[in-house]
Scaffold this active site. Structure first.
Site, PDB file in Angstrom:
ATOM      1  NE  ARG A   1      -3.005   0.394   3.266  1.00 34.02           N
ATOM      2  CZ  ARG A   1      -2.432   0.811   4.400  1.00 34.02           C
ATOM      3  NH1 ARG A   1      -1.892   2.014   4.464  1.00 34.02           N
ATOM      4  NH2 ARG A   1      -2.386   0.030   5.459  1.00 34.02           N
TER       5      ARG A   1
ATOM      6  CE1 TYR B   1     -17.821   9.083 -16.345  1.00 32.80           C
ATOM      7  CE2 TYR B   1     -17.372   9.194 -14.000  1.00 32.80           C
ATOM      8  CZ  TYR B   1     -17.683   8.462 -15.130  1.00 32.80           C
ATOM      9  OH  TYR B   1     -17.854   7.110 -15.032  1.00 32.80           O
TER      10      TYR B   1
ATOM     11  CG  ASP C   1     -11.316  14.395 -15.726  1.00 33.64           C
ATOM     12  OD1 ASP C   1     -10.619  13.827 -16.590  1.00 33.64           O
ATOM     13  OD2 ASP C   1     -12.247  13.826 -15.120  1.00 33.64           O
TER      14      ASP C   1
ATOM     15  CE  LYS D   1     -13.826   5.873 -18.548  1.00 35.75           C
ATOM     16  NZ  LYS D   1     -14.195   7.118 -17.889  1.00 35.75           N
TER      17      LYS D   1
END
Ligand SMILES: *Cc1c(COP(=O)(O)O)cnc(C)c1O
Length: 387
Positions: free
Chosen positions: A53, A106, A178, A203
């Site tokens: 992590r 979005y 973004d 994407k």
């Protein structure tokens, strides 16, 4: 628009970003360190990694690659685009703060802000970022973040990043962009002065519709340290396998973006003069309301094209049933061409009044042009429009 919108250096950068031979075996491709923990020589003495992590060599290699491709000093990867957004907002905001967000952000981003951040006393103003009066009316010293997405989804509005930066500077807010739709190849918000750039790597960066991921890039050491701390302390990390796949995808990013661009230009040109199409949304077209801004801040237009069928929802269904190459599915940016009906699919959760205001009606369709032959995509649309 030039016929090769990808700057030459991106072909080389894509292939080499974050790639250096593995010191153990000389492997050309960084290995997948599928491990949660690392052996220590003595307490606290180790090779730089103690728990996945906190850090993992496969993730490190991807993050170096992400920074290089975006032209940033620092890169961080997350388990999804939304996880990246959450990490950014966790470190930038405190109760009482306000945020300006573009109204057609979005859908998942709007939902995250409304459902999880508003309850901590943070106020979000969803506004049309092409409306200076509206921005000025909401801009105050309480605004700590200006959040823009450009081009926007699904009507592909373009927001002037330089102008947003001047608004952010006025009140010392951070500018977050973004950059998912444009990709790191076609638009460089950090070089314009944005503080943070964010991607849904699901994407274009991933590009194969097989990974969910997110990325944050910045030139600020301070912001990097804060977001990295959230990555560790809140824990939205991607797995080593996903890091490997995303890093693998980076190698073809420039090649893919070139083909996405060529295909969307061909498709948008075809649709502009096609029968049964009443409106085409594509920043590369002369008549797009923000075409001049698009030319200034983007070197290519990715693969997104939206359009309205001149008819009813029944006509839309007839059209969809005749398509053979375009697959009806959510998401975008993959090698395969997809078509989406925003009103009933990706934007179904957007309140109806806002949907209407944004121009998302029953006849609107959004294409994600893949990397197939342009002629096959145009032929598929031509055939389907002959309903
Ligand atoms: C998909 C998407 C997101 C969310 O990313 P996930 O990887 O699905 O969490 C954020 N912004 C934009 C522009 C997107 O297209």
């Amino acid at each position: 628009m030039s016929s090769t919108p990808v700057e030459a250096k991106y072909y080389t950068k894509s292939v080499h970003a974050g790639m250096s031979p593995d010191p153990v075996a000389g492997a050309v491709t960084p290995p997948i360190y599928q491990t949660s923990t690392y052996a220590q020589q003595s307490p606290g003495v180790h090779k730089g990694w103690d728990y996945t992590r906190a850090g993992n060599p496969t993730r490190d290699a991807l993050e170096i690659g992400l920074a290089e491709i975006e032209g940033a000093r620092y890169g961080l990867s997350f388990s999804s685009g939304l996880a990246a957004e959450q990490a950014v907002m966790q470190v930038l905001l405190a109760p009482g703060d306000e945020v300006l967000v573009c109204d057609d952000v979005y859908g998942g981003t709007g939902r995250l802000f409304r459902n999880y951040f508003e309850k901590y006393g943070i106020k979000f103003h969803f506004i049309d970022m092409n409306d200076d009066e509206e921005i000025s009316a909401k801009l105050s010293s309480k605004v700590k973040v200006i959040w823009v997405e450009t081009p926007t989804n699904p009507t592909l509005k373009v927001i002037d990043i330089e102008k947003m930066l001047s608004y952010a500077k006025k009140v010392q807010a951070k500018l977050v962009v973004d950059n998912t739709f444009a990709s790191p190849v076609f638009q460089h918000p950090l070089s314009i002065g944005a503080d943070l750039v964010l991607h849904s790597s699901t994407k274009y960066i991933g590009g194969h519709s097989d990974v969910i991921g997110g990325a944050v890039m910045t030139n600020s050491q301070e912001l990097y340290d804060l977001v990295k701390r959230s990555q560790f302390e809140a824990g939205s990390i991607p797995s080593p396998m996903e890091c490997f796949l995303l890093h693998r995808s980076l190698k073809t990013l420039a090649v893919r973006m070139n083909q996405h661009h060529q295909n969307s230009v061909a498709v948008a040109e075809f649709l502009s003069s096609a029968p049964k199409v009443s409106k085409v949304y594509f920043p590369g077209l002369d008549h797009h309301p923000n075409h001049d801004v698009a030319l200034r801040q983007m070197s290519g237009f990715s693969g997104m094209v939206s359009f309205d069928i001149d008819g009813s929802y029944e006509d839309v269904l007839k059209f969809l049933s005749r398509l053979e190459v375009f697959l009806l599915a959510e998401s975008l940016g993959g090698v395969e061409s997809l078509i989406n009906h925003p009103e009933r699919m990706t934007h179904a959760s957007v309140p109806e009044a806002l949907r209407k205001q944004l121009g998302i009606g029953p006849t609107l369709l959004r294409l994600s042009c893949g990397i197939e032959a342009s002629s096959d995509l145009v032929d598929d649309l031509k055939h389907a429009l002959d309903f």
